[in-house]
Design a protein around this motif. Structure first.
Motif, PDB file in Angstrom:
ATOM      1  N   GLN A  33       0.826  -1.218   0.000  1.00 49.11           N
ATOM      2  CA  GLN A  33       0.000   0.000   0.000  1.00 49.11           C
ATOM      3  C   GLN A  33       0.855   1.261   0.000  1.00 49.11           C
ATOM      4  O   GLN A  33       0.400   2.317  -0.401  1.00 49.11           O
ATOM      5  N   LYS A  34       2.100   1.129   0.516  1.00 49.79           N
ATOM      6  CA  LYS A  34       2.914   2.334   0.731  1.00 49.79           C
ATOM      7  C   LYS A  34       4.090   2.463  -0.230  1.00 49.79           C
ATOM      8  O   LYS A  34       5.035   3.208   0.053  1.00 49.79           O
ATOM      9  N   ASP A  35       4.058   1.757  -1.347  1.00 52.60           N
ATOM     10  CA  ASP A  35       5.135   1.846  -2.325  1.00 52.60           C
ATOM     11  C   ASP A  35       6.492   1.459  -1.721  1.00 52.60           C
ATOM     12  O   ASP A  35       7.521   2.072  -2.015  1.00 52.60           O
ATOM     13  N   ILE A  36       6.456   0.495  -0.830  1.00 50.97           N
ATOM     14  CA  ILE A  36       7.699  -0.048  -0.277  1.00 50.97           C
ATOM     15  C   ILE A  36       7.924  -1.398  -0.939  1.00 50.97           C
ATOM     16  O   ILE A  36       7.032  -2.242  -0.946  1.00 50.97           O
ATOM     17  N   THR A  37       9.111  -1.578  -1.522  1.00 47.66           N
ATOM     18  CA  THR A  37       9.384  -2.851  -2.184  1.00 47.66           C
ATOM     19  C   THR A  37      10.412  -3.634  -1.366  1.00 47.66           C
ATOM     20  O   THR A  37      11.042  -3.091  -0.458  1.00 47.66           O
ATOM     21  N   GLY A  38      10.583  -4.890  -1.708  1.00 49.75           N
ATOM     22  CA  GLY A  38      11.572  -5.705  -1.010  1.00 49.75           C
ATOM     23  C   GLY A  38      11.076  -7.096  -0.693  1.00 49.75           C
ATOM     24  O   GLY A  38      10.213  -7.642  -1.383  1.00 49.75           O
ATOM     25  N   LEU A  39      11.637  -7.639   0.381  1.00 52.59           N
ATOM     26  CA  LEU A  39      11.449  -9.055   0.670  1.00 52.59           C
ATOM     27  C   LEU A  39      11.526  -9.291   2.176  1.00 52.59           C
ATOM     28  O   LEU A  39      12.349  -8.685   2.853  1.00 52.59           O
ATOM     29  N   LEU A  40      10.648 -10.135   2.685  1.00 51.79           N
ATOM     30  CA  LEU A  40      10.742 -10.572   4.087  1.00 51.79           C
ATOM     31  C   LEU A  40      10.584 -12.089   4.113  1.00 51.79           C
ATOM     32  O   LEU A  40       9.560 -12.614   3.664  1.00 51.79           O
ATOM     33  N   ASP A  88       9.096  -3.908  -8.748  1.00 49.10           N
ATOM     34  CA  ASP A  88       7.645  -4.007  -8.832  1.00 49.10           C
ATOM     35  C   ASP A  88       6.952  -4.760  -7.714  1.00 49.10           C
ATOM     36  O   ASP A  88       5.968  -5.435  -7.938  1.00 49.10           O
ATOM     37  N   GLY A  89       7.439  -4.686  -6.503  1.00 49.83           N
ATOM     38  CA  GLY A  89       6.603  -5.318  -5.488  1.00 49.83           C
ATOM     39  C   GLY A  89       7.324  -5.698  -4.223  1.00 49.83           C
ATOM     40  O   GLY A  89       8.528  -5.524  -4.082  1.00 49.83           O
ATOM     41  N   TYR A  90       6.540  -6.218  -3.310  1.00 54.03           N
ATOM     42  CA  TYR A  90       7.040  -6.636  -2.025  1.00 54.03           C
ATOM     43  C   TYR A  90       6.522  -8.034  -1.775  1.00 54.03           C
ATOM     44  O   TYR A  90       5.359  -8.335  -2.020  1.00 54.03           O
ATOM     45  N   LYS A  91       7.392  -8.876  -1.259  1.00 57.36           N
ATOM     46  CA  LYS A  91       7.024 -10.279  -1.083  1.00 57.36           C
ATOM     47  C   LYS A  91       7.416 -10.729   0.312  1.00 57.36           C
ATOM     48  O   LYS A  91       8.475 -10.370   0.814  1.00 57.36           O
ATOM     49  N   SER A  92       6.560 -11.509   0.942  1.00 59.56           N
ATOM     50  CA  SER A  92       6.975 -12.128   2.201  1.00 59.56           C
ATOM     51  C   SER A  92       6.650 -13.613   2.128  1.00 59.56           C
ATOM     52  O   SER A  92       5.697 -14.022   1.458  1.00 59.56           O
ATOM     53  N   ASP A  93       7.451 -14.418   2.797  1.00 59.56           N
ATOM     54  CA  ASP A  93       7.245 -15.864   2.701  1.00 59.56           C
ATOM     55  C   ASP A  93       7.817 -16.597   3.906  1.00 59.56           C
ATOM     56  O   ASP A  93       8.781 -16.151   4.518  1.00 59.56           O
ATOM     57  N   PHE A  94       7.186 -17.699   4.199  1.00 61.29           N
ATOM     58  CA  PHE A  94       7.610 -18.609   5.265  1.00 61.29           C
ATOM     59  C   PHE A  94       8.302 -19.775   4.576  1.00 61.29           C
ATOM     60  O   PHE A  94       7.686 -20.496   3.810  1.00 61.29           O
ATOM     61  N   ILE A  95       9.605 -19.920   4.810  1.00 60.82           N
ATOM     62  CA  ILE A  95      10.336 -21.026   4.183  1.00 60.82           C
ATOM     63  C   ILE A  95      10.295 -22.205   5.147  1.00 60.82           C
ATOM     64  O   ILE A  95      11.039 -22.234   6.124  1.00 60.82           O
ATOM     65  N   SER A  96       9.429 -23.135   4.857  1.00 67.40           N
ATOM     66  CA  SER A  96       9.317 -24.295   5.736  1.00 67.40           C
ATOM     67  C   SER A  96      10.282 -25.381   5.267  1.00 67.40           C
ATOM     68  O   SER A  96      10.861 -25.293   4.188  1.00 67.40           O
ATOM     69  N   GLU A  97      10.435 -26.393   6.078  1.00 63.65           N
ATOM     70  CA  GLU A  97      11.270 -27.537   5.696  1.00 63.65           C
ATOM     71  C   GLU A  97      10.840 -28.104   4.344  1.00 63.65           C
ATOM     72  O   GLU A  97      11.666 -28.395   3.499  1.00 63.65           O
ATOM     73  N   ASP A  98       9.523 -28.204   4.145  1.00 64.34           N
ATOM     74  CA  ASP A  98       9.008 -28.768   2.896  1.00 64.34           C
ATOM     75  C   ASP A  98       9.410 -27.920   1.699  1.00 64.34           C
ATOM     76  O   ASP A  98       9.813 -28.415   0.661  1.00 64.34           O
ATOM     77  N   ALA A  99       9.294 -26.589   1.895  1.00 64.53           N
ATOM     78  CA  ALA A  99       9.584 -25.690   0.784  1.00 64.53           C
ATOM     79  C   ALA A  99      11.045 -25.803   0.353  1.00 64.53           C
ATOM     80  O   ALA A  99      11.384 -25.645  -0.810  1.00 64.53           O
ATOM     81  N   ARG A 100      11.896 -26.095   1.332  1.00 61.42           N
ATOM     82  CA  ARG A 100      13.319 -26.225   1.000  1.00 61.42           C
ATOM     83  C   ARG A 100      13.549 -27.310  -0.056  1.00 61.42           C
ATOM     84  O   ARG A 100      14.458 -27.224  -0.857  1.00 61.42           O
TER      85      ARG A 100
END
Ligand SMILES: Cc1cc2nc3c(=O)[nH]c(=O)nc-3n(C[C@H](O)[C@H](O)[C@H](O)COP(=O)(O)O)c2cc1C
Length: 133
Positions: A33-40, A88-100
């Motif tokens: 919403q605030k034009d902040i980009t990046g990754l968490l 073009d965006g901001y992304k957040s994600d939970f890297i679980s054991e499965d995702a690895r």
């Protein structure tokens, strides 16, 4: 001119999976919403974040994040002015054991760091690799 801050931190020991997901979702919604980009990203007790946007907004957000009791031991990786245009965006994600072992994909997350200059991208890429592999 934009501004970027990146850090790693340790999640509070009593943080549940639901609370971690709340942090990730909350930041994704607010930042987009605030034009902040990046990754968490969250992985195995640690957060890794890059926030990029207008200088005063980023400084003030980092100060808020720093005081948040849901994590501690923040180690700043860099804080700097960025010459590139906003990505073009901001992304957040939970890297679980499965995702690895499944869909987690270095290139996919690296996409969210495109806005950074070369030294910053190199520094964050190394952390990113450690996070998802
Ligand atoms: C690891 C972590 C990352 C966070 N990242 C963001 C973020 O990128 N954007 C955001 O608005 N809040 C983020 N927050 C939440 C902020 O610390 C704070 O709760 C939020 O800005 C709400 O502040 P306010 O209630 O004073 O408006 C994060 C919290 C944690 C623990």
């Amino acid at each position: 001119m934009r501004y970027a801050i990146s850090y790693v931190s340790s999640a509070a020991r009593d943080l549940s999976e639901t609370e971690i997901n709340d942090v990730l979702k909350e930041s994704e919604i607010r930042n987009n919403q605030k034009d902040i980009t990046g990754l968490l990203l969250y992985s195995e007790g640690n957060f890794f974040q890059v926030i990029e946007g207008e200088k005063e907004i980023i400084k003030s957000l980092y100060s808020d994040i720093n005081k948040d009791s849901r994590h501690f031991n923040l180690i700043k990786l860099f804080e700097k002015t960025i010459q590139n245009e906003a990505y073009d965006g901001y992304k957040s994600d939970f890297i679980s054991e499965d995702a690895r072992y499944g869909r987690s994909d270095f290139k996919y997350y690296q996409h969210y760091l495109e806005v950074l200059d070369k030294p910053a991208k190199q520094a964050t890429s190394q952390i990113l690799r450690a996070f998802i592999q």
